[in-house]
Design an enzyme around this catalytic site. Structure first.
Site, short mmCIF file in Angstrom:
data_model
loop_
_atom_site.label_atom_id
_atom_site.label_comp_id
_atom_site.label_asym_id
_atom_site.label_seq_id
_atom_site.Cartn_x
_atom_site.Cartn_y
_atom_site.Cartn_z
N ASP A 83 0.85 -1.19 0.00
CA ASP A 83 0.00 0.00 0.00
C ASP A 83 0.89 1.25 0.00
O ASP A 83 1.80 1.37 0.83
CB ASP A 83 -0.86 -0.05 1.28
CG ASP A 83 -1.95 0.99 1.31
OD1 ASP A 83 -2.42 1.41 0.24
OD2 ASP A 83 -2.37 1.36 2.43
N ASP A 105 2.86 4.95 -5.48
CA ASP A 105 2.10 6.18 -5.31
C ASP A 105 3.02 7.37 -5.55
O ASP A 105 3.70 7.85 -4.66
CB ASP A 105 1.51 6.24 -3.89
CG ASP A 105 0.73 7.53 -3.66
OD1 ASP A 105 0.66 8.37 -4.59
OD2 ASP A 105 0.19 7.70 -2.55
N GLU A 135 -1.53 5.86 -8.99
CA GLU A 135 -2.50 6.87 -8.53
C GLU A 135 -2.36 8.17 -9.29
O GLU A 135 -1.26 8.65 -9.53
CB GLU A 135 -2.34 7.12 -7.02
CG GLU A 135 -3.34 8.15 -6.48
CD GLU A 135 -3.39 8.23 -4.94
OE1 GLU A 135 -3.23 7.19 -4.28
OE2 GLU A 135 -3.59 9.34 -4.43
N HIS A 181 -7.89 9.94 3.58
CA HIS A 181 -7.38 8.99 4.58
C HIS A 181 -7.70 9.41 6.01
O HIS A 181 -7.83 10.60 6.30
CB HIS A 181 -5.86 8.84 4.42
CG HIS A 181 -5.48 8.12 3.17
ND1 HIS A 181 -4.99 8.76 2.06
CD2 HIS A 181 -5.56 6.81 2.84
CE1 HIS A 181 -4.77 7.87 1.11
NE2 HIS A 181 -5.10 6.67 1.55
N GLY A 225 -8.90 5.63 1.04
CA GLY A 225 -9.58 6.49 2.01
C GLY A 225 -11.07 6.19 2.14
O GLY A 225 -11.87 7.11 2.24
N ILE A 268 -9.68 -0.02 3.08
CA ILE A 268 -10.23 0.26 4.42
C ILE A 268 -9.18 -0.06 5.48
O ILE A 268 -8.70 -1.20 5.56
CB ILE A 268 -11.50 -0.59 4.65
CG1 ILE A 268 -12.60 -0.17 3.63
CG2 ILE A 268 -12.00 -0.44 6.09
CD1 ILE A 268 -13.79 -1.09 3.58
N ASP A 269 -8.81 0.92 6.23
CA ASP A 269 -7.89 0.73 7.34
C ASP A 269 -8.44 1.36 8.62
O ASP A 269 -8.55 0.71 9.67
CB ASP A 269 -6.52 1.36 7.00
CG ASP A 269 -5.48 1.10 8.06
OD1 ASP A 269 -5.73 0.28 8.97
OD2 ASP A 269 -4.38 1.70 7.99
N SER A 270 -8.83 2.63 8.54
CA SER A 270 -9.25 3.35 9.76
C SER A 270 -10.40 2.65 10.49
O SER A 270 -10.42 2.64 11.73
CB SER A 270 -9.68 4.78 9.41
OG SER A 270 -8.58 5.49 8.89
P1 13P Z 1 -8.96 4.83 5.41
O1 13P Z 1 -8.09 5.69 6.26
O2 13P Z 1 -10.19 5.53 4.97
O3 13P Z 1 -9.27 3.53 6.05
O4 13P Z 1 -8.15 4.51 4.05
C1 13P Z 1 -7.19 3.48 4.01
C2 13P Z 1 -6.39 3.50 2.77
O5 13P Z 1 -6.69 4.16 1.79
C3 13P Z 1 -5.18 2.68 2.75
O6 13P Z 1 -4.44 2.88 1.59
O1 G3H Z 2 -3.31 4.96 3.63
C1 G3H Z 2 -2.69 4.68 4.65
C2 G3H Z 2 -3.04 3.48 5.43
O2 G3H Z 2 -4.13 3.72 6.30
C3 G3H Z 2 -1.84 2.96 6.14
O3 G3H Z 2 -1.51 3.76 7.21
O4 G3H Z 2 0.89 4.31 6.90
O5 G3H Z 2 -0.19 4.44 9.17
O6 G3H Z 2 0.24 2.22 8.10
P1 G3H Z 2 -0.05 3.68 7.87
ZN ZN Z 3 -4.55 4.84 0.79
#
Ligand code: 13P
Ligand code: G3H
Ligand code: ZN
Length: 322
Positions: A83, A105, A135, A181, A225, A268-270
């Protein structure tokens, strides 16, 4: 099944009107929660690793955790993706180290420099059987170590996408249509408030998405994001000693709509972070005497699983598509 690239996944997703979830992994509980949900729902899934995740957990540990998930879930396709790779060297290291997909990216660079770096990564990746996400456009929020402040983001310019894809040979394209993000995707003054005082963000730019689709028929689009920042978890965090005022995300219905179009990968991460943190805070509050990490990591892992199952069924539409 061994780790796969996203080629077949995206083709089926494009034709089937759904998206594959790309969830960030940082430790064992997160890998297990995501893949248990995907396994039970027979959904393809992408496990993605950021530069920060590699620095935290170590490349080899993460690859081995993902390989364990592949063994435990033989019936579903799983891709391992870098990522927000920001250099050729980082992408190369992941390509050489067992990833099946990488993102380069270079979206903060000029159009020409973005093309040049993306092309360099594509050439190396394709020679090694790995696919590449690129991107165009920039999202507000944190893109790994690059912080883009609200107001300095820029939507993807549809008139650039064909030339970019032609010249780079990338396999999928992340575009900026208003997602961002983190857990604070919009400032309160960018939003309106509903009757309950909850922030309502501005809608995604579907006009930009549709123009990109027109210019790139059949080509997989990616949305970064894309956490929805469910208010039940924000509340859980805030009720148990946290402070996340005015956290706001992308409404799920809009993501579902994008998934029905050419968006084949939704990041999806957050939401995973929120689900884990809310549950761990609650657990600590309710069990101040407990100190065995397994006790609080168990509900946290379950919360990841429940969150991912919800996304697969109600946002991505990827259940039963393995
Ligand atoms: P979120 O912060 O919305 O979860 O996005 C995660 C993301 O885009 C990781 O590349
Ligand atoms: O887009 C970013 C992701 O949420 C990853 O976050 O760089 O804190 O691991 P990070
Ligand atoms: Zn991202």
């Amino acid at each position: 099944m061994s780790l796969v690239t996203t080629t077949e996944m995206f083709k089926k997703a494009y034709d089937g009107g759904y998206a594959v979830g790309a969830f960030n992994v940082n430790n064992m509980e997160i890998v297990q929660g995501i893949t248990e949900a995907a396994g039970e729902l027979k959904s393809p899934v992408i496990l993605q690793v950021s530069k920060g995740a590699r620095a935290y957990a170590n490349h080899t540990y993460l690859v081995k955790l993902v390989e364990a998930a592949v063994i435990e879930n033989p019936e579903i396709p799983i891709a391992l993706h870098l990522d927000h790779g920001d250099t050729f060297e980082l992408c190369k290291s992941c390509i050489d180290g067992g990833f099946t997909s990488v993102m380069i990216d270079a979206s903060s660079k000029s159009f020409e420099d973005n093309i040049a770096l993306t092309k360099q990564v594509v050439e190396y990746a394709h020679a090694n059987g790995v696919v590449v996400e690129a991107e165009l456009g920039t999202l507000a929020g944190i893109e790994d170590e690059v912080v883009v402040e609200a107001g300095h983001e820029s939507y993807t310019r549809p008139e650039e996408v064909e030339e970019f894809v032609d010249k780079t040979g990338c396999d999928s394209l992340a575009i900026a249509i208003g997602t961002s993000h983190g857990a604070y995707k919009f400032t309160p003054d960018q939003c309106t408030r509903n009757a309950d005082g909850i922030l309502v963000p501005p809608p995604l730019r579907f006009d930009v998405l549709e123009e990109c689709i027109k210019r790139l028929p059949g080509f997989p689009i990616v949305l970064h994001g894309s956490s929805s920042v469910p208010q039940e978890f924000v509340k859980m965090v805030n009720e148990h000693g946290g402070q996340m005022p005015d956290a706001v995300g992308i409404p799920e219905e809009q993501l579902r709509q994008a998934a029905k179009l050419a968006v084949c990968k939704i990041n999806i991460d957050s939401d995973i972070r929120l689900a884990m943190t809310g549950n761990i805070r609650k657990y600590f509050d309710e069990h101040p005497d407990h100190f065995d990490p397994r006790q609080y990591l168990k509900p946290a892992r379950q919360a990841v699983k429940d969150m991912v199952a919800h996304k697969i069924k109600y946002v991505l539409g990827s259940d039963g598509k393995a």
